[in-house]
Design an enzyme around this catalytic site. Structure first.
Site, short mmCIF file in Angstrom:
data_model
loop_
_atom_site.label_atom_id
_atom_site.label_comp_id
_atom_site.label_asym_id
_atom_site.label_seq_id
_atom_site.Cartn_x
_atom_site.Cartn_y
_atom_site.Cartn_z
N GLN A 10 0.85 -1.18 0.00
CA GLN A 10 0.00 0.00 0.00
C GLN A 10 0.89 1.23 0.00
O GLN A 10 1.78 1.37 0.83
CB GLN A 10 -0.87 -0.05 1.26
CG GLN A 10 -1.78 1.12 1.45
CD GLN A 10 -1.91 1.48 2.92
OE1 GLN A 10 -1.44 0.76 3.78
NE2 GLN A 10 -2.54 2.58 3.20
N SER A 47 1.66 6.95 2.38
CA SER A 47 2.48 7.94 3.10
C SER A 47 3.59 8.51 2.23
O SER A 47 4.13 7.82 1.36
CB SER A 47 3.13 7.30 4.33
OG SER A 47 2.16 6.94 5.25
N SER A 66 5.56 -1.04 3.61
CA SER A 66 5.95 -2.36 4.12
C SER A 66 6.10 -3.32 2.95
O SER A 66 5.22 -3.41 2.10
CB SER A 66 4.89 -2.93 5.06
OG SER A 66 4.59 -2.00 6.06
N GLU A 115 -8.37 -1.77 7.14
CA GLU A 115 -7.19 -1.88 7.99
C GLU A 115 -7.60 -2.16 9.43
O GLU A 115 -6.95 -2.89 10.14
CB GLU A 115 -6.39 -0.57 7.93
CG GLU A 115 -5.11 -0.60 8.77
CD GLU A 115 -4.31 0.69 8.65
OE1 GLU A 115 -4.91 1.75 8.39
OE2 GLU A 115 -3.08 0.61 8.79
N GLU A 141 -1.50 10.06 18.53
CA GLU A 141 -2.22 11.35 18.54
C GLU A 141 -3.35 11.36 17.52
O GLU A 141 -4.46 11.83 17.80
CB GLU A 141 -1.23 12.49 18.25
CG GLU A 141 -0.21 12.72 19.37
CD GLU A 141 0.89 11.66 19.45
OE1 GLU A 141 1.11 10.95 18.45
OE2 GLU A 141 1.51 11.53 20.52
#
Lengths: 371, 407
Positions: B127, B130, B162, B245, B375
């Site tokens: 995937q 990012s 990954s 996910e 966060e």
């Protein structure tokens, strides 16, 4: 595999919530809080009896509904949410559970019908002073028919009609049933952190009493009652925690600072998210406890301890941070935050404090791991 | 409420266990896998057998090779697989996130092309969301795709991918229109990881290992027929991926209370009297870890119960990683400190549990960031579960190209 309450149980929850919204608003709670002479709401107690709630776990032969512990868990959560000022936990989670698990058929027949109709208010008396009670610390004496000693504090001891008391009998400990309306029992009302529930020091001077269960088995029986009560109290704690979170969320949406809703600040968001995480952790552990309780599973001692620890932590965090989220207003007498802050502490120590339960949990895990 | 298997579930569990026993044998009987190549090879071989036996895509539609079973069966199979330490790690992202997205948005013939080989473990997926300047704020990504006839030309860089170095395909989120607001100018594609212009470089993590990669795209050509969803709708496609996910992410990958309990039993206490397990401060922490680990596991069962009743997995599942990553860090830290001087030794030949606590200590900081930082997860809980208002946004109503970027 089904880790949820049934539709019927959820319906009972909805009915209970609606009923308590009407009959036990925080205004009602405050009538007890603001009146030193009043330690419970007698009208609410009668109304709750009329709903059949007091007999939910009591067999039909004694006038109860004969439903299971899951139904009682559902009611406990709502009682906790409403911080209802009634001796519900003392009478049902402790006193009735003690009688159902150790009382003779005769003893059950004598007392339980009164529980169902609300005329019997039960208390459970173990503590005699500061610190966690232990098998060697109990000094109250039972000689086979008379009870002598002091119990402090006894939740609802100022209004209870009966009590189950842990006392020394010969070399061991026993549980005894006492009618509190006798001259040999002296009650002194105590000032506590949570005046919405009554507390007393009970002094027994050769009071007439009868043993429930076998002589010498008192400590183990009391531990069993505490395990059962721990699960039920966890649901009260979860209800109260959720009420705190709901209050905080509503306030954070409506209160503006720096020209924005304070709920848009991450400092507030993360605080409330942590409340939510704590409550969900407590809920999952409590559900497991409820299952173990309702099926008489051998997993109950571990499940009960985990449920109690998680719920005590969640309620403490939710109650204190609810005040913080409300700012200065949260510190006033008029805003309800302190009602939950008070109740959270009562429930955290009422069946033994978190330190005791963490110790119980680890001891039980050690045994399980060694096995 | 019933924490036991139904008779149907119990039968499935027994059947799964028998198949795993026959196919894999006990973990101890297997050769140790030294290299990543060994792991991939063993995983692919296992996956082929698993697909042939019908244990892949248990919850998927029948027309794409699934069995349309309730999610609880997936949980049961995964539980049993875990007991046998089945080699499944290379497929988690592909089968858990990428392929469900392909099934939801791709054309019928492409679904046919991709799903079968993925199910059988012949092709592995990654995937690509990012970027160096788009982590928590992933919709701020820069990698761009420009239309060129029937194709798109992609340039830019992805990061934290990954398994990119052994993957065959990936799902790629790119910017197709910088004139629009940032969430509205994105589009999702399937990309061939072996295509010219795709370069994979491993990231050297603080732990010393390399589980993630940077992926560079230089004039990479992707056919428009590999587009997932409409042009400009990439954000909504990505949300479907991320929703999956929540189901795919598993438990803590580190030692739990059982392991540290045993460690403490055989370690002297700080007071010098008795064992660490008899130390009251340690016991309190142990109780906390148990409550957290059990609460996570039981919470997952509650989610599965909701799923079995037809509800969709919601943002409330963000709790799991938040709890697990922090527990892993605290527990590993306590194990190392509990060993006192000796705790500094991570050498697998000397350290307890072959250095598992040390590995967890070095992995936990990454786990607290990967797949949504602590966060961001708290923000998700606050906004999507509790309904609190969004933070004041300086990017609302502004074209992507006009946004301040910093470094």
């Amino acid at each position: 595999m089904n880790f949820d309450f049934s539709d019927d149980q959820k319906m009972l929850r909805d009915q209970a919530r609606k009923f308590l919204n009407e009959k036990s608003s925080t205004k009602t709670v405050r009538t007890v809080l603001n009146d030193d002479a009043k330690s419970f709401d007698a009208d609410l107690w009668k109304a709750v009896a009329a709903q059949g709630w007091l007999g939910v776990t009591i067999p039909e032969e004694h006038g109860g509904l004969g439903l299971g512990r899951l139904e009682l868990c559902v009611l406990a959560e709502e009682i906790g949410r409403a911080i209802a000022p009634i001796p519900f936990s003392s009478t049902l989670y402790f006193f009735t559970e003690a009688l159902l698990s150790a009382g003779s058929a005769e003893q059950q027949a004598k007392v339980l019908p009164g529980v169902v109709d609300g005329s019997v208010i039960g208390a459970f008396a173990v503590s005699e002073g500061p610190g966690a009670p232990s098998p060697t610390s109990i000094e109250a004496q039972f000689d086979g028919s008379k009870l002598t000693g002091v119990k402090i504090p006894v939740t609802d001891g100022d209004i209870a009609t009966h009590a189950v008391v842990l006392a020394r009998e010969g070399a061991g400990l026993s549980l005894v049933l006492v009618d509190l309306n006798q001259a040999a029992v002296k009650r002194e009302t105590l000032q506590t952190l949570d005046p919405t529930r009554g507390h007393a020091r009970l002094t027994f001077t050769k009071a007439t009493a009868e043993r429930i269960g076998k002589a010498g088995e008192g400590w183990d029986l009391a531990e069993g009652v505490l395990d059962r009560a721990a699960v039920l109290i966890a649901f009260e704690q979860i209800g109260g925690s959720q009420a705190c979170l709901d209050m905080s969320v509503e306030y954070a949406k409506g209160r503006y600072a720096f020209s924005r809703q304070i709920g848009s600040f991450q400092a507030i968001k993360h605080k409330l998210a942590d409340m939510y995480v704590g409550i969900e952790l407590a809920r999952s552990n409590a559900y497991y406890g409820a299952w173990a309780l309702s099926t008489e599973s051998s997993q109950l001692p571990i499940a009960a301890a985990a449920a109690r620890i998680a719920a005590s932590d969640a309620y403490y965090f939710a109650a204190k941070e609810n005040i913080q989220a409300h700012g200065g207003m949260g510190y006033t007498w008029e805003v309800d935050c302190h009602l939950f802050y008070r109740r959270s502490k009562l429930l955290a120590v009422q069946a033994g404090g978190p330190g005791v339960w963490k110790e119980k949990l680890v001891r039980r895990l050690e045994l399980k791991n060694a096995a | 409420m019933d924490f036991n298997d139904s008779s149907e579930e119990a039968a499935f569990r027994a059947e799964a266990r028998a198949w795993l026993e026959k196919t894999l044998g006990p973990p101890a009987s297997r050769a140790t896998m030294k290299t990543e190549g060994d792991v991939i090879k063993a995983s692919k071989a296992y996956q082929a057998k698993k697909a042939a036996a019908g244990y892949v895509g248990l919850t998927w539609r029948k027309d794409v090779g699934g069995r349309e079973l309730p999610p609880i069966f997936q949980v049961i199979f995964s539980q049993e697989e875990q007991k046998f330490q089945a080699p499944v790690s290379p497929f988690g992202i592909g089968l858990g996130m990428c392929i469900p997205t392909v099934i939801a948005f791709h054309s019928a013939d492409k679904i046919k092309r991709y799903v079968g080989p993925a199910l059988r473990g012949e092709e592995i997926w990654c995937q690509l969301f990012s970027e160096p300047s788009a982590g928590s704020d992933v919709a701020g990504l820069k990698t761009k795709a420009v239309r060129d006839g029937d194709d798109w030309i992609v340039n830019g860089q992805k990061v934290w991918t990954s398994g990119a170095h052994y993957c065959d395909y990936g799902i790629l989120l790119v910017r197709t229109n910088p004139e629009k607001e940032k969430h509205k100018g994105l589009t999702m594609f399937v990309v061939n990881m072996k295509a010219p212009g795709v370069e994979v470089r491993p990231i050297h993590q603080m732990s010393g290992g390399s589980n993630f990669n940077e992926v560079y795209f230089t004039d990479v050509r992707i056919s428009d027929s590999e587009r997932l969803g409409e042009v400009g709708n990439g954000w909504n496609v990505a949300l479907v991926t991320l929703m999956n996910e929540r189901l795919a992410v598993g438990g803590s990958a580190g030692p739990e209370y059982g392991e540290i309990l045993e460690l403490a039993r055989n370690t002297p206490s700080p007071s010098g009297k008795g064992s660490l397990l008899q130390d009251q401060a340690f016991r309190e922490k142990l109780a906390g870890w148990y409550v957290s680990a059990e609460g996570y596991t039981l919470g997952k069962y509650r989610t599965m119960t909701a799923l079995s009743k037809g509800q969709t997995p919601g943002p409330e599942n963000s709790i799991g990683k938040l709890l697990n990553a922090n527990r892993m860090q605290d527990l590993a830290n306590a194990a190392i400190e509990g060993e006192d001087h000796f705790g500094i030794i991570s050498d697998p030949a000397v350290a307890p549990l072959q250095g598992a606590f040390h590995n967890a200590y070095m992995w936990a900081p990454g786990l607290r960031i990967a797949g949504g930082t602590d966060e961001i997860l708290r923000n998700i809980i606050a906004e999507r579960v509790l309904g609190l208002p969004q933070d004041v946004r300086v990017d609302k109503g502004v074209a992507y190209k006009d946004l301040p970027t910093g470094r």
